[in-house]
Design a protein around this motif. Structure first.
Motif, short mmCIF file in Angstrom:
data_model
loop_
_atom_site.label_atom_id
_atom_site.label_comp_id
_atom_site.label_asym_id
_atom_site.label_seq_id
_atom_site.Cartn_x
_atom_site.Cartn_y
_atom_site.Cartn_z
N TRP A 103 -5.38 -81.12 -4.15
CA TRP A 103 -5.44 -79.66 -4.00
C TRP A 103 -5.12 -79.22 -2.58
N SER A 104 -5.65 -79.92 -1.58
CA SER A 104 -5.40 -79.47 -0.20
C SER A 104 -3.92 -79.58 0.16
N ASN A 105 -3.24 -80.60 -0.32
CA ASN A 105 -1.81 -80.74 -0.06
C ASN A 105 -1.05 -79.60 -0.76
N SER A 106 -1.40 -79.33 -2.00
CA SER A 106 -0.73 -78.26 -2.75
C SER A 106 -0.97 -76.89 -2.12
N VAL A 148 -11.63 -86.83 -17.12
CA VAL A 148 -11.99 -86.72 -15.71
C VAL A 148 -12.49 -88.10 -15.29
N PHE A 149 -12.11 -88.49 -14.07
CA PHE A 149 -12.40 -89.83 -13.60
C PHE A 149 -13.06 -89.77 -12.22
N TYR A 184 -16.96 -80.42 -17.33
CA TYR A 184 -17.08 -81.88 -17.24
C TYR A 184 -17.39 -82.36 -15.83
N GLY A 185 -17.23 -81.50 -14.85
CA GLY A 185 -17.46 -81.84 -13.46
C GLY A 185 -16.45 -81.13 -12.59
N ARG A 186 -16.62 -81.26 -11.30
CA ARG A 186 -15.75 -80.60 -10.32
C ARG A 186 -14.48 -81.44 -10.15
N VAL A 187 -13.31 -80.85 -10.46
CA VAL A 187 -12.03 -81.55 -10.39
C VAL A 187 -11.41 -81.28 -9.02
N LEU A 201 -18.62 -91.01 -3.74
CA LEU A 201 -17.68 -89.90 -3.84
C LEU A 201 -18.23 -88.79 -4.72
N ASP A 202 -17.90 -87.56 -4.38
CA ASP A 202 -18.26 -86.40 -5.18
C ASP A 202 -16.95 -85.69 -5.52
N GLY A 203 -16.65 -85.56 -6.79
CA GLY A 203 -15.42 -84.89 -7.22
C GLY A 203 -14.58 -85.78 -8.11
N TYR A 204 -14.26 -85.26 -9.29
CA TYR A 204 -13.47 -86.01 -10.27
C TYR A 204 -11.97 -85.79 -10.08
#
Length: 160
Positions: A92-95, A124-125, A71-74, A132-135
């Motif tokens: 993701w970077s925080n995790s 996905v939003f 569906y796209g890059r999450v 912006l690029d990334g859902y």
């Protein structure tokens, strides 16, 4: 910056590990901002005007951590509880970089953070496709029949 010749580069170091790469683009300059991390990858996002004929920039979120789905890059997650309220939020970077956890979306759409299941991809939003690029993935406790693909304009038009 306008005096940079086509393809000529200038690197500028900023606070907090940010590095700004300025690239001559003929009648102006393209700018990329990134925050490299030890062991490879980039933290949070990069900003680039490369490829936009009008010079406007686009934020590429979690460039090295985004998870490809059909569906796209999450690039992050909102996890809903059984009442449909936001129970958890993940960057993701925080995790990965701050909390030292793994992040994975299985082929079934199930999200695992630190090896713990958080739910299934339901939507996905993308807040702004032009900037912006990334859902952001929306995850629910049960696996949906169909994953919805939403953009800000969809939500705005549906509310009128």
């Amino acid at each position: 910056m306008k005096k940079l010749s086509l393809g000529e580069e200038l690197m500028v170091e900023g606070r907090g590990g940010w590095v700004y790469r300025i690239i001559g683009a003929g009648d102006g300059a393209d700018i990329e901002a990134s925050n490299p991390v030890e062991g490879g990858g980039e933290k949070f996002f990069t900003f680039s005007t490369v490829g936009n004929p009008y010079g406007a920039g686009k934020i590429i979120q979690e460039r090295s951590l985004g998870i490809a789905t059909e569906y796209g890059r999450v690039v992050g997650a909102l996890v809903l509880d059984t009442d449909g309220k936001v129970a958890e939020r993940f960057s993701w970077s925080n995790s990965v970089y701050m909390k030292k956890q793994t992040v994975e979306i299985a082929a079934t759409g199930e999200l695992f953070v630190g090896g713990v299941s958080k739910g299934y991809l339901a939507a996905v939003f993308l807040p702004d496709k032009n900037r912006l690029d990334g859902y952001v993935g929306i995850f629910k406790p049960t696996r949906p029949e169909m994953v919805k693909v939403l953009e800000m304009e969809d939500l705005l038009l549906a509310s009128i």
